[in-house]
Structures are given as structure tokens and as C-alpha cells.
Motif scaffolding. Structure first.
Motif, PDB file in Angstrom:
ATOM      1  N   VAL A  66       0.859  -1.182   0.000  1.00 28.94           N
ATOM      2  CA  VAL A  66       0.000   0.000   0.000  1.00 28.94           C
ATOM      3  C   VAL A  66       0.897   1.234   0.000  1.00 28.94           C
ATOM      4  O   VAL A  66       2.031   1.196   0.488  1.00 28.94           O
ATOM      5  CB  VAL A  66      -0.954   0.033   1.214  1.00 28.94           C
ATOM      6  N   VAL A  84      -1.021  -0.233  -4.156  1.00 28.71           N
ATOM      7  CA  VAL A  84      -2.386   0.291  -4.098  1.00 28.71           C
ATOM      8  C   VAL A  84      -2.339   1.564  -3.251  1.00 28.71           C
ATOM      9  O   VAL A  84      -1.920   1.532  -2.095  1.00 28.71           O
ATOM     10  CB  VAL A  84      -3.364  -0.717  -3.475  1.00 28.71           C
ATOM     11  N   TYR A  85      -2.745   2.668  -3.841  1.00 33.34           N
ATOM     12  CA  TYR A  85      -2.720   3.952  -3.144  1.00 33.34           C
ATOM     13  C   TYR A  85      -4.111   4.289  -2.623  1.00 33.34           C
ATOM     14  O   TYR A  85      -5.063   4.401  -3.390  1.00 33.34           O
ATOM     15  CB  TYR A  85      -2.248   5.064  -4.092  1.00 33.34           C
ATOM     16  N   LYS A  86      -4.197   4.457  -1.314  1.00 23.96           N
ATOM     17  CA  LYS A  86      -5.467   4.873  -0.724  1.00 23.96           C
ATOM     18  C   LYS A  86      -5.679   6.373  -0.872  1.00 23.96           C
ATOM     19  O   LYS A  86      -6.800   6.860  -0.840  1.00 23.96           O
ATOM     20  CB  LYS A  86      -5.510   4.487   0.755  1.00 23.96           C
ATOM     21  N   LYS A  92      -8.334  11.044  -1.024  1.00 27.16           N
ATOM     22  CA  LYS A  92      -8.681   9.623  -1.067  1.00 27.16           C
ATOM     23  C   LYS A  92      -8.996   9.193  -2.491  1.00 27.16           C
ATOM     24  O   LYS A  92      -9.676   9.908  -3.235  1.00 27.16           O
ATOM     25  CB  LYS A  92      -9.880   9.340  -0.171  1.00 27.16           C
ATOM     26  N   THR A  93      -8.500   8.025  -2.866  1.00 30.84           N
ATOM     27  CA  THR A  93      -8.844   7.493  -4.173  1.00 30.84           C
ATOM     28  C   THR A  93     -10.278   6.971  -4.138  1.00 30.84           C
ATOM     29  O   THR A  93     -10.770   6.525  -3.109  1.00 30.84           O
ATOM     30  CB  THR A  93      -7.892   6.347  -4.564  1.00 30.84           C
ATOM     31  N   ASN A  97     -11.447   3.568  -8.602  1.00 27.35           N
ATOM     32  CA  ASN A  97     -10.020   3.712  -8.856  1.00 27.35           C
ATOM     33  C   ASN A  97      -9.221   2.686  -8.061  1.00 27.35           C
ATOM     34  O   ASN A  97      -8.249   2.100  -8.555  1.00 27.35           O
ATOM     35  CB  ASN A  97      -9.557   5.132  -8.499  1.00 27.35           C
ATOM     36  N   ARG A  98      -9.664   2.436  -6.844  1.00 27.33           N
ATOM     37  CA  ARG A  98      -8.959   1.481  -6.002  1.00 27.33           C
ATOM     38  C   ARG A  98      -9.116   0.056  -6.553  1.00 27.33           C
ATOM     39  O   ARG A  98      -8.189  -0.731  -6.529  1.00 27.33           O
ATOM     40  CB  ARG A  98      -9.475   1.560  -4.566  1.00 27.33           C
ATOM     41  N   GLN A 101      -6.726  -0.290  -9.363  1.00 21.04           N
ATOM     42  CA  GLN A 101      -5.368  -0.502  -8.872  1.00 21.04           C
ATOM     43  C   GLN A 101      -5.156  -1.944  -8.410  1.00 21.04           C
ATOM     44  O   GLN A 101      -4.137  -2.562  -8.713  1.00 21.04           O
ATOM     45  CB  GLN A 101      -5.068   0.448  -7.709  1.00 21.04           C
ATOM     46  N   LEU A 119      -8.438  -4.948   2.340  1.00 19.03           N
ATOM     47  CA  LEU A 119      -7.810  -4.574   1.076  1.00 19.03           C
ATOM     48  C   LEU A 119      -7.066  -5.757   0.455  1.00 19.03           C
ATOM     49  O   LEU A 119      -7.152  -6.001  -0.752  1.00 19.03           O
ATOM     50  CB  LEU A 119      -6.847  -3.409   1.299  1.00 19.03           C
TER      51      LEU A 119
END
Length: 342
Positions: A66, A84-86, A92-93, A97-98, A101, A119
Motif C-alpha cells: 500500500v 495500491v494507493y489509498k 482519497k482514491t 479507482n482502487r 489498482q 484490502l
């Protein structure tokens, strides 16, 4: 491949066993490891990667992380990194989008979920694999995996992770190999490192107790330097401690170091004394003697049963006294170096 898993310690579905029988280790091409955790938990997975490299010599290994937990990740040991970018630029994504990812991890032969988070579970579900393996605590999540392994709070976490390699017949190298260089111990000007912070405040032994401990250690071992290591957060600064210990010329601080400097610095230390924190795991990985102070979390999962490492805890889980910690630190320092001859 044979799956060395039965009813004790985990289970594999009939589908997983049938799939594994058709797989040949030399023909496994892609393995993904999902590990969403801070530095200490990232460092201790290194022996597992070595074992998987040995078992599956032609596989490309992808490490899934992350965005806010990448410092100290064993990126030097893997072929690809999936993140994975929160949050992106502080925002916030979105949900979609999440998902996008997570799906970028792509098709794998084997996915091993080492995180047991929502996640990581979704990342596992959204990508196809011949075998999906995890060790979820929650019963409903167990249905998401082909193979589930149990883990114990009385077994070293590194050992728990290596069970994912034992599953395929790995013998497990001992002592554990973290794939760091051997750093020569500093003998002409020996030093002890103290790290007083932790990931959460409730894990921190009182700062006033640390000050008294360092006071006692500086008196007992005047020929050694006593280094208080700073972290990167504001609450991890130690100038206030130095003021309390100003009478000692052999007490100083070390500002936060980048990882490539922190590992050698810890590796050359005579000992590291700290809370239950990633710095202690880093020291363990470079074969430096450690003393861990435990009261908010159980010690057994984070205590290598080796002569190099000691812990302080009370049977009733109360906060250890200064006297007890000082006694253990002094005895351990003398014992370790009596055995090594340093």
C-alpha cells in the motif's frame, strides 16, 4: 507438487490439491506476495522470499504494497512491485479507482496474502491465480482462499510466514537468512542504540523510565556510547531526553537515517534496546543483539528463541519496572559478549 498441509495447522480444498498435483515447481512463472504493513513486518518477510526463490527458481515474484507503507519493503528481492494507493496527493482514491489498482496485480500462478486485511482480501479476489493462499482470522474470509494456514501468537512471526514455503516442502534455512550483509561490530568505539517510540503510543514504555534506564546504563558502561535514535515523527524527537542526560558525555542522539544507512548503523551496534517496534526487527535482521520491552502486546510472536535476543515482560502483562529492564539489559549484554569474546 504435493501440499504438506493437513487438518492441524491449516487445510487445503480438494480443488487446491488437484491443482497443485498438476503444477511443477520449475514451471511456476508468477508468484504474488501481498503485504500491507509497516517496516518491521516488511523486513521479517525476507526469509520467505529466499525460500520461494529456491522452491520456484523460474518464477517472477511481485510484492503488493500500500502507498503509505513502502519504507523498508524488500523491493531488492523481488522482480515487480505493485502498489495500491489509498490517497493520491492528499485525496482519497475513489472506490472504482482502487478496484482498478488492485486488478493491476494481474494473473498469477500463486497468490499469498500475508496481510489479512479487507484490502488484501479484495486484491486476492480480484485477480486470478491457480492457488490462493492466506491465513485469515475471520471465518467468513477463509472461503476466499484455496489454502488456509493457521498462525499462532506463540510462534515467531517470521516462522509463521515460512509456513507458506513449508507448505510446498521447503526445509527452512536456519538460522533465518534475511539477505543482508554481515556488518562488522564496532569494537573500538562500541555503542548501544535505544529507540523509545513505537507505531502506537500504547506500546511505548514511559519516556521517563527510558531516561532512567539510559542513566543507569551510561553509569554501568562508561566505555560505551549510548545512542538515542530519533524517528521521523515529531513525537519521536529526543532533545528533551538529552537535556535530562546532559551530565553524560557518552550519551548522544542519532537523527533519523535513510534505510540504506540505518541498517549498517544498527548492524554495527553492540545492542539495540527498544519497545515492540520495527527498529528492533531491523536489528534482528542484521544479527545485532536486542532487548525488547513488552507489556501492551505479547512477546512470543516477536521473540526469536536465539541467544542473541532477549525480552522483558511481566507474567501479568504489567509495565516492567526500570530495575527489571536494567537487570535484563545488563545481564544480556554481559552474556552475549562473554560468548562472542568481543
Amino acid at each position: 507438487m504435493h501440499l504438506w498441509v493437513g487438518y492441524k495447522g491449516g487445510y487445503a480444498s480438494a480443488k487446491a490439491r488437484a491443482q497443485a498435483e498438476k503444477m511443477i515447481p520449475n514451471e511456476v512463472k508468477k508468484i504474488a506476495l501481498i503485504r500491507h504493513a509497516a517496516i518491521g513486518d516488511l523486513v521479517i518477510m525476507r526469509p520467505l522470499i529466499l525460500e520461494l526463490r529456491s522452491l520456484f527458481p523460474h518464477a517472477e515474484i511481485t510484492l503488493s504494497l500500500v502507498g503509505h507503507y513502502q519504507y523498508g519493503a524488500p523491493v531488492d528481492m523481488v522482480d515487480h512491485v505493485h502498489v495500491v494507493y489509498k490517497k493520491v496527493e492528499g485525496k482519497k482514491t475513489s472506490f472504482f479507482n482502487r478496484i482498478k489498482q488492485m486488478k493491476e496485480l494481474g494473473e498469477q500462478d500463486i497468490i499469498i496474502d500475508l496481510a489479512d486485511s479487507a484490502l488484501s482480501m479484495w486484491t486476492t479476489l480480484l485477480n486470478s491465480a491457480k492457488l490462493k493462499i492466506g491465513y485469515p482470522f475471520r471465518l467468513y474470509r477463509r472461503k476466499m482462499y484455496d489454502i488456509v494456514l493457521e498462525r499462532s501468537d506463540f510462534v515467531l512471526e517470521t516462522e509463521n510466514m515460512l509456513h507458506f514455503a513449508n507448505l510446498f516442502g521447503a526445509r527452512t534455512q536456519r538460522p533465518f537468512n534475511y539477505a543482508y550483509p554481515e556488518y562488522p561490530r564496532q569494537l573500538e568505539s562500541p555503542y548501544i542504540c535505544y529507540f523509545t517510540s513505537a507505531s502506537e503510543a500504547f506500546k511505548c514504555w514511559p519516556k521517563k523510565d527510558f531516561i532512567k534506564l539510559i542513566h543507569n546504563m551510561a553509569l554501568r558502561y562508561p566505555h560505551m556510547k549510548h545512542i538515542i535514535m530519533e524517528g521521523i515523527r515529531d513525537d519521536e524527537k529526543v532533545d528533551d531526553m538529552l537535556k535530562e542526560l546532559a551530565e553524560f558525555e557518552n550519551v548522544s542522539k542519532q537523527s533519523a537515517l535513510p534505510l540504506e544507512e540505518a541498517m549498517p548503523y544498527l548492524g554495527k551496534a553492540s545492542m539495540v534496546i527498544s519497545n515492540d517496534t520495527g527498529v528492533r526487527n531491523m536489528a534482528i535482521a542484521v544479527n545485532t543483539p536486542t532487548v525488547g520491552i513488552f507489556f501492551a502486546t505479547g512477546p512470543f510472536r516477536y521473540w526469536p528463541r536465539e541467544p542473541m535476543h532477549e525480552v522483558v515482560f511481566e507474567a501479568d502483562a504489567s509495565v516492567p519496572s526500570i530495575e527489571h529492564v536494567f537487570e535484563i539489559c545488563s545481564r544480556h549484554l554481559q552474556t552475549v559478549f562473554a560468548k562472542t569474546g568481543d
